[in-house]
Scaffold this active site. Structure first.
Site, PDB file in Angstrom:
ATOM      1  N   THR A 173       0.826  -1.213   0.000  1.00  0.00           N
ATOM      2  CA  THR A 173       0.000   0.000   0.000  1.00  0.00           C
ATOM      3  C   THR A 173       0.870   1.276   0.000  1.00  0.00           C
ATOM      4  OG1 THR A 173      -1.903   1.060   1.066  1.00  0.00           O
ATOM      5  CG2 THR A 173      -0.494  -0.265   2.492  1.00  0.00           C
ATOM      6  N   ASP A 272     -10.787  -4.432  -2.761  1.00  0.00           N
ATOM      7  CA  ASP A 272      -9.961  -3.309  -2.309  1.00  0.00           C
ATOM      8  C   ASP A 272     -10.361  -2.047  -3.062  1.00  0.00           C
ATOM      9  OD1 ASP A 272      -7.971  -1.621  -1.419  1.00  0.00           O
ATOM     10  OD2 ASP A 272      -6.305  -2.811  -2.194  1.00  0.00           O
ATOM     11  N   HIS A 304      -8.157  -5.656   0.995  1.00  0.00           N
ATOM     12  CA  HIS A 304      -6.882  -4.939   0.985  1.00  0.00           C
ATOM     13  C   HIS A 304      -5.874  -5.609   1.931  1.00  0.00           C
ATOM     14  CE1 HIS A 304      -4.277  -1.423   0.629  1.00  0.00           C
ATOM     15  NE2 HIS A 304      -4.250  -1.300   1.945  1.00  0.00           N
TER      16      HIS A 304
END
Length: 328
Positions: A173, A272, A304
């Protein structure tokens, strides 16, 4: 420093980023998410991986947790992965339980030496501090590759067991975002010893922009979570949400064809909110004229960073297996 709820209920709130954190008028930061810190281990009972913490820089404060898998022999050389943890630039840590558990598995399954970077977090240290720390740490690690420019605080594991011909960077991320921007910088600047990155691992990368892409909803885009996060962690960003650090196709952004690596692996998850942006990024890299090979792995039905929260599932095992095949 985070404070307990019981000691902050009477304090005056300065600003907040629900549901992640709150900043009080006295400067106290209260974080509501993120896993607990855990110490390094001489030998993880599940994987046999050894970990230790090292100081990279005292000013600014940059440190790392290093992972060394079980060795076949005492002189074995291993691929190196410099890893940047996720957490929206304001949460989590290289020393957290979640990342310790996950990277123990990665180090073991991929037989790779991992250097997980503890960079400074917003809001105490607004961006671009994390990018600066990530670049400093990357140069520090690569300086071990040459006899002439080793740091005074050189790490013996890197010297003895690191194979700098198989040197990778990556993250999840926001950490994947840091890795992307580091790879662009490598394309423009030389690392110590002229070292080149063998590949970039990009798991659920955090990118965004002022305009929706692919199937991202138009309604509510200006109040989307990534936009709120970016404005909070980098309030003075030139160009705002279209700063090239968060929007790799923004006006003035470096050409993706200049990425300083020969291959890239991008992961996206079906549930996600960053899924479409990850696919968009993959397509942009592929169509940029970049001479490398980029691969996209999609996991429909997954959330996610599922592999960090639930490393025991079959999809998580598949993802980690793909990482192991990539880091060769």
């Amino acid at each position: 420093m985070a404070s307990s709820t019981s000691t902050t209920t009477s304090k005056e709130i300065d600003r907040e980023l629900p549901p992640l954190l709150r900043v009080y008028k006295d400067g106290t930061v209260e974080r509501f998410l993120g896993s607990s810190f855990v110490p390094p281990s001489p030998e993880d009972p599940e994987t046999g991986v050894s970990t230790k913490d090292i100081v990279i820089s005292e000013n600014p404060t940059i440190s790392a947790r290093v992972y060394l898998p079980k060795l076949n022999n005492t002189t074995e050389k291993l691929p190196i992965l410099v890893y940047y943890h996720g957490g929206a630039f304001c949460l989590e840590s290289a020393f957290s339980f979640l990342h310790q558990r996950y990277l123990n598995i990665v180090a073991s399954k991929a037989n790779v030496l991992v250097v997980s970077i503890e960079y400074r977090l917003a809001p105490e240290h607004p961006l671009p501090a994390a990018y600066e720390d990530g670049w400093y740490a990357l140069k520090w690690v690569t300086s071990h590759s040459t006899n002439n420019n080793k740091p005074t605080n050189a790490d013996p594991w890197l010297i003895k067991h690191g194979d700098f011909n198989r040197f990778y960077i990556g993250g999840d991320t926001s950490g994947a975002n840091i890795a992307h921007n580091a790879a662009l910088r490598v394309g423009a600047e030389a690392l110590p010893g002229g070292l080149r990155i063998a590949g970039v691992l990009s798991a659920f990368p955090l990118f965004w922009g002022s305009k929706p892409v692919l199937s991202e909803p138009v309604e509510g885009h200006e109040k989307s979570s990534p936009m709120q996060v970016w404005n909070f962690v980098y309030p003075d960003a030139p160009g705002g949400i279209d700063n090239p650090l968060i929007n790799p196709l923004a006006p003035g952004a470096p050409n993706l064809a200049t990425l300083g690596c020969p291959k890239m692996l991008v992961f996206v998850a079906g549930k996600d909110d960053l899924r479409d942006r990850g696919i968009w990024y993959y397509e942009a890299v592929k169509e940029s004229g970049w001479k490398g090979d980029v691969e996209l792995a999609q996991y429909e039905g997954e959330e996610h960073c599922f592999q960090i929260y639930h490393p025991e599932t079959e999809n998580s095992k598949d993802l980690i297996g793909r990482i192991a095949s990539f880091l060769v």
